[in-house]
Write an enzyme that holds these catalytic residues in place. Structure first.
Site, short mmCIF file in Angstrom:
data_model
loop_
_atom_site.label_atom_id
_atom_site.label_comp_id
_atom_site.label_asym_id
_atom_site.label_seq_id
_atom_site.Cartn_x
_atom_site.Cartn_y
_atom_site.Cartn_z
N THR A 119 -39.84 -22.57 -54.24
CA THR A 119 -40.14 -23.95 -53.87
C THR A 119 -41.54 -24.06 -53.28
OG1 THR A 119 -39.52 -25.72 -52.33
CG2 THR A 119 -38.98 -23.49 -51.66
N ASP A 120 -42.13 -25.24 -53.40
CA ASP A 120 -43.42 -25.48 -52.76
C ASP A 120 -43.30 -25.59 -51.24
OD1 ASP A 120 -42.11 -27.93 -52.71
OD2 ASP A 120 -43.78 -29.07 -53.55
N GLU A 121 -42.06 -25.70 -50.73
CA GLU A 121 -41.87 -25.83 -49.29
C GLU A 121 -42.26 -24.58 -48.51
OE1 GLU A 121 -38.42 -27.98 -47.86
OE2 GLU A 121 -37.95 -28.59 -49.91
N TYR A 146 -34.54 -23.07 -44.19
CA TYR A 146 -34.48 -23.00 -45.65
C TYR A 146 -35.78 -22.48 -46.23
CZ TYR A 146 -35.37 -24.75 -50.35
OH TYR A 146 -35.78 -24.86 -51.66
N LYS A 150 -36.73 -18.88 -48.22
CA LYS A 150 -37.30 -18.81 -49.56
C LYS A 150 -38.65 -18.09 -49.54
CE LYS A 150 -36.13 -20.10 -52.96
NZ LYS A 150 -35.36 -19.37 -54.01
#
Length: 329
Positions: A119-121, A146, A150
């Site tokens: 994810t870009d998060e 989260y 990741k």
């Protein structure tokens, strides 16, 4: 070709399985999914050449024989809801870190090609007026349990490539929307509320920006990376779809024919990231391009799917709304 898809009964994974079955008539797909609340066997109903196995990616005895028989592993399985990670981080550590480690060890053992979905998060967020976008070299700065889990899984993949020479690629994608997305998420919750005649909910002022991409475009990008990508390289998947949450709610309201300001403000999420934006230039170099360049067209496609597939999401609706009601959202 035999493909092991982890998390293939979840939102993006199920759409990946549909795309694969449609476009690769000789492929056999094995889906490994823990079937938590976010995994739904109905998302794979009616598909040929697909075998669904209920199991945990953190269990080596389950993972090992499946990886041994595979030509390719595409790893979607993850705990991925920010709100849930704030309430209880432990499943995120187990699934996203330990589960990825177990898969990497099996891939290393059997020499199987591996693609890691992220994810870009992991990059944190950008200021609303920042002219820059995330690139593969942007420093990691996760802001939730989260995104931190990741980020850790991405680092594990890179370490296994460098230390053990596994054949792996990574993709970090922006926010997805489309069919089969759990209705706890922003767009499907808004759409299903409107189908039920309930005003949409908007976190805070709604100025947080996301770089939206239709899930089908995400998955065609994954195949471009698997087929043409450079081993060990990270690719950012995005479709230049930056919109803030207020704009998205208003577009959905207009799609339903309602006044664009007919929504309710609710409590903002703690630590809510301001803005995500993807530089997808390395992906474009592989010859990929999105089908849904126009968000309005992709949104119409999505709303139509939820209207026509109420039997898929209706059993989940009451429980989701009861959970949000407890937090004032």
């Amino acid at each position: 070709m035999k493909i092991l898809v982890t998390g293939g009964a979840g939102f993006i994974g199920a759409n990946f399985v549909h795309t694969t079955v449609e476009e690769m008539p000789d492929a056999e797909v094995v889906v490994l999914d823990k079937l938590t609340y976010a995994g739904n066997p109905a998302s794979l109903a009616g598909l040929d050449r697909v075998t669904l196995i209920e199991g945990d990616i953190a269990d080596p005895d389950t993972v090992d024989p499946l990886v041994k028989d595979a030509d390719l592993v595409v790893h979607f399985a993850a705990e991925s809801h920010n709100d849930n990670s704030l309430n209880d981080p432990s499943p995120f550590i187990t699934t996203n870190l330990v589960g990825t480690f177990v898969l990497l060890e099996a891939v290393r053992k059997y020499g199987v090609r591996y693609h890691h979905i992220s994810t870009d998060e992991v990059y944190g967020d950008l200021e609303l007026d920042d002219p820059n976008k995330f690139t593969p070299t942007t420093p990691y700065n996760p802001s939730s349990p989260y995104s931190a889990s990741k980020a850790g899984s991405d680092h594990l993949v890179r370490a296994w490539v460098r230390s053990f020479g596994i054949a792996a690629t990574i993709s970090n994608c922006s926010n997805n929307y489309g069919p089969f997305q759990h209705i706890e998420k922003f767009i499907p919750r808004t759409v299903t509320n409107l189908i039920d005649g309930v005003k949409p909910r908007l976190y805070g002022a709604g100025l947080n920006v996301r770089d939206w991409i239709h899930v089908r475009d995400h998955n065609t990008a994954v195949w471009a990376i698997v087929n043409k990508g450079e081993i060990g390289k990270t690719y950012l998947i995005g479709a230049d779809g930056e919109l803030n949450n207020l704009q998205v709610v208003q577009m959905i309201l207009e799609e339903f024919g309602y006044d664009k300001n007919d929504f309710v403000h609710v409590n903002d999420r703690p630590g809510h990231d301001l803005r995500y934006a993807i530089d997808n230039s390395s992906l474009l170099e592989l010859g990929w391009e999105p089908q849904f360049e126009d968000f309005t067209a992709g949104l119409h496609d999505t709303v139509t799917w939820y209207r026509e597939n109420e039997d898929w999401w209706r059993p989940q609706k009451d429980a989701v709304e009861a959970k949000y009601a407890k937090t004032g959202q």
